[in-house]
Design a protein around this motif. Sequence first.
Motif, PDB file in Angstrom:
ATOM      1  N   GLY A 288       1.983  -1.360  -7.427  1.00 32.04           N
ATOM      2  CA  GLY A 288       1.857  -0.194  -8.293  1.00 32.04           C
ATOM      3  C   GLY A 288       0.988  -0.465  -9.507  1.00 32.04           C
ATOM      4  N   MET A 289       1.201  -1.596 -10.148  1.00 34.54           N
ATOM      5  CA  MET A 289       0.397  -1.959 -11.317  1.00 34.54           C
ATOM      6  C   MET A 289      -1.056  -2.211 -10.936  1.00 34.54           C
ATOM      7  SD  MET A 289       2.307  -1.594 -13.851  1.00 34.54           S
ATOM      8  CE  MET A 289       1.136  -2.216 -15.060  1.00 34.54           C
TER       9      MET A 289
ATOM     10  N   THR B  36      -3.521  11.252 -11.880  1.00 39.95           N
ATOM     11  CA  THR B  36      -4.036  10.149 -11.063  1.00 39.95           C
ATOM     12  C   THR B  36      -3.134   8.922 -11.158  1.00 39.95           C
ATOM     13  OG1 THR B  36      -6.313  10.901 -11.338  1.00 39.95           O
ATOM     14  CG2 THR B  36      -6.008   8.610 -10.690  1.00 39.95           C
ATOM     15  N   LEU B  37      -2.681   8.607 -12.365  1.00 37.63           N
ATOM     16  CA  LEU B  37      -1.821   7.435 -12.549  1.00 37.63           C
ATOM     17  C   LEU B  37      -0.430   7.670 -11.973  1.00 37.63           C
ATOM     18  CD1 LEU B  37      -2.789   6.258 -16.157  1.00 37.63           C
ATOM     19  CD2 LEU B  37      -3.717   5.513 -13.949  1.00 37.63           C
ATOM     20  N   LEU B  38       0.062   8.905 -12.079  1.00 37.80           N
ATOM     21  CA  LEU B  38       1.365   9.228 -11.475  1.00 37.80           C
ATOM     22  C   LEU B  38       1.324   9.056  -9.962  1.00 37.80           C
ATOM     23  CD1 LEU B  38       2.406  12.403 -13.510  1.00 37.80           C
ATOM     24  CD2 LEU B  38       3.520  10.156 -13.557  1.00 37.80           C
ATOM     25  N   ARG B  39       0.186   9.334  -9.378  1.00 36.05           N
ATOM     26  CA  ARG B  39       0.016   9.154  -7.939  1.00 36.05           C
ATOM     27  C   ARG B  39      -0.242   7.692  -7.588  1.00 36.05           C
ATOM     28  NH1 ARG B  39      -5.530  11.292  -5.664  1.00 36.05           N
ATOM     29  NH2 ARG B  39      -6.161   9.506  -6.923  1.00 36.05           N
ATOM     30  N   ALA B  40      -1.022   7.023  -8.431  1.00 33.54           N
ATOM     31  CA  ALA B  40      -1.481   5.665  -8.115  1.00 33.54           C
ATOM     32  C   ALA B  40      -0.343   4.671  -7.945  1.00 33.54           C
ATOM     33  CB  ALA B  40      -2.444   5.173  -9.199  1.00 33.54           C
TER      34      ALA B  40
ATOM     35  N   ALA C 283       3.529   1.166  -2.271  1.00 38.57           N
ATOM     36  CA  ALA C 283       3.881   1.240  -0.848  1.00 38.57           C
ATOM     37  C   ALA C 283       2.843   0.544   0.026  1.00 38.57           C
ATOM     38  CB  ALA C 283       4.025   2.705  -0.429  1.00 38.57           C
ATOM     39  N   THR C 284       1.575   0.736  -0.302  1.00 44.79           N
ATOM     40  CA  THR C 284       0.495   0.141   0.502  1.00 44.79           C
ATOM     41  C   THR C 284       0.552  -1.378   0.493  1.00 44.79           C
ATOM     42  OG1 THR C 284      -0.968   2.032   0.060  1.00 44.79           O
ATOM     43  CG2 THR C 284      -2.011  -0.012   0.797  1.00 44.79           C
ATOM     44  N   PHE C 285       0.554  -1.972  -0.684  1.00 49.31           N
ATOM     45  CA  PHE C 285       0.536  -3.431  -0.792  1.00 49.31           C
ATOM     46  C   PHE C 285       1.821  -4.062  -0.256  1.00 49.31           C
ATOM     47  CE2 PHE C 285      -3.089  -4.217  -3.846  1.00 49.31           C
ATOM     48  CZ  PHE C 285      -3.666  -5.206  -3.073  1.00 49.31           C
ATOM     49  N   ALA C 286       2.962  -3.457  -0.570  1.00 49.76           N
ATOM     50  CA  ALA C 286       4.229  -4.022  -0.107  1.00 49.76           C
ATOM     51  C   ALA C 286       4.303  -3.987   1.414  1.00 49.76           C
ATOM     52  CB  ALA C 286       5.400  -3.257  -0.712  1.00 49.76           C
ATOM     53  N   THR C 287       3.846  -2.884   2.017  1.00 50.04           N
ATOM     54  CA  THR C 287       3.884  -2.762   3.478  1.00 50.04           C
ATOM     55  C   THR C 287       2.996  -3.807   4.144  1.00 50.04           C
ATOM     56  OG1 THR C 287       4.303  -0.380   3.312  1.00 50.04           O
ATOM     57  CG2 THR C 287       3.474  -1.206   5.427  1.00 50.04           C
TER      58      THR C 287
END
Length: 275
Positions: A175-176, A232-236, A242-246
């Motif tokens: 997320g960060m 944009t940041l609320l979405r990012a 989710a992307t990186f963790a998956t």
Amino acid sequence: VRLQVQNVEKPLYRGTFHCFQSIIKQESAFGLYKGIGSPMMGLTFINALVFGVQGNTLRALGKDTPLNQFLAGSAAGAIQCIICCPMELAKTRMQLQGTGEYKLKTKNYKNSLDCLVKIYQKEGLRGINRGMVSTFIRETPSFGFYFLTYDCMTRYLGCEAEDSYVIPKLLFSGGMSGIVSWLSTYPVDVIKSRLQADGVGGVTQYSGILDCVRKSYHEEGWRVFTRGLTSTLLRAFPVNAATFATVTVFLMYMRSEDNLPECEAGPVIHQPSSL
């Protein structure tokens, strides 16, 4: 997109939450999902390219250093522009279609694919690659910071495969990373959106990137380059968490199954640990 391109003299939305409320009120909840077909078609290929290119570039560079993490991420960002630019063009045009209308009075495009076909028929390859240079300028350093931040965050938090808190740590790191990557090049994203939206309704305002920057700044001041940043940041954060963790968890699982050496295990972080 709507906040980024709205007319400053007659703004439709006062901010992120007003925009959100207005879309639901005027266009129903389905209005929030306009243009979803384009990301659904393209994001799978984009992520495959990004993580594949980043991992292979990092291995080709040899050492796992912060600079190499940045360079590998930048290479991945540059290459995925081939898919990203037409995808975002279709998404932008679909999102702007029928602004403020509950039932569309005029429907130029049936869906994202129809949008790209019609743009191609009218403007050729140049048309469907509108905004390619600004996309390249945005994505190249953005993905460099994306992977560099993730690598630094996971090292700092000590993400080990046997750690019972590894999933929350990966989610936070991802997320960060998304937030940092967007902050690094966000003004360019505003320009890209404006260029890709230019010509909707038959009126062309900008002759290129510099012309768009000059006119936007002259008419609206420096704040124009932060338009839509909150949404944009609320979405990012959730998207990239989710992307990186998956990706990381999947690679950890594959490594444990196949007993792959760490240097062959994939495009995520290369730490002196089981991760």
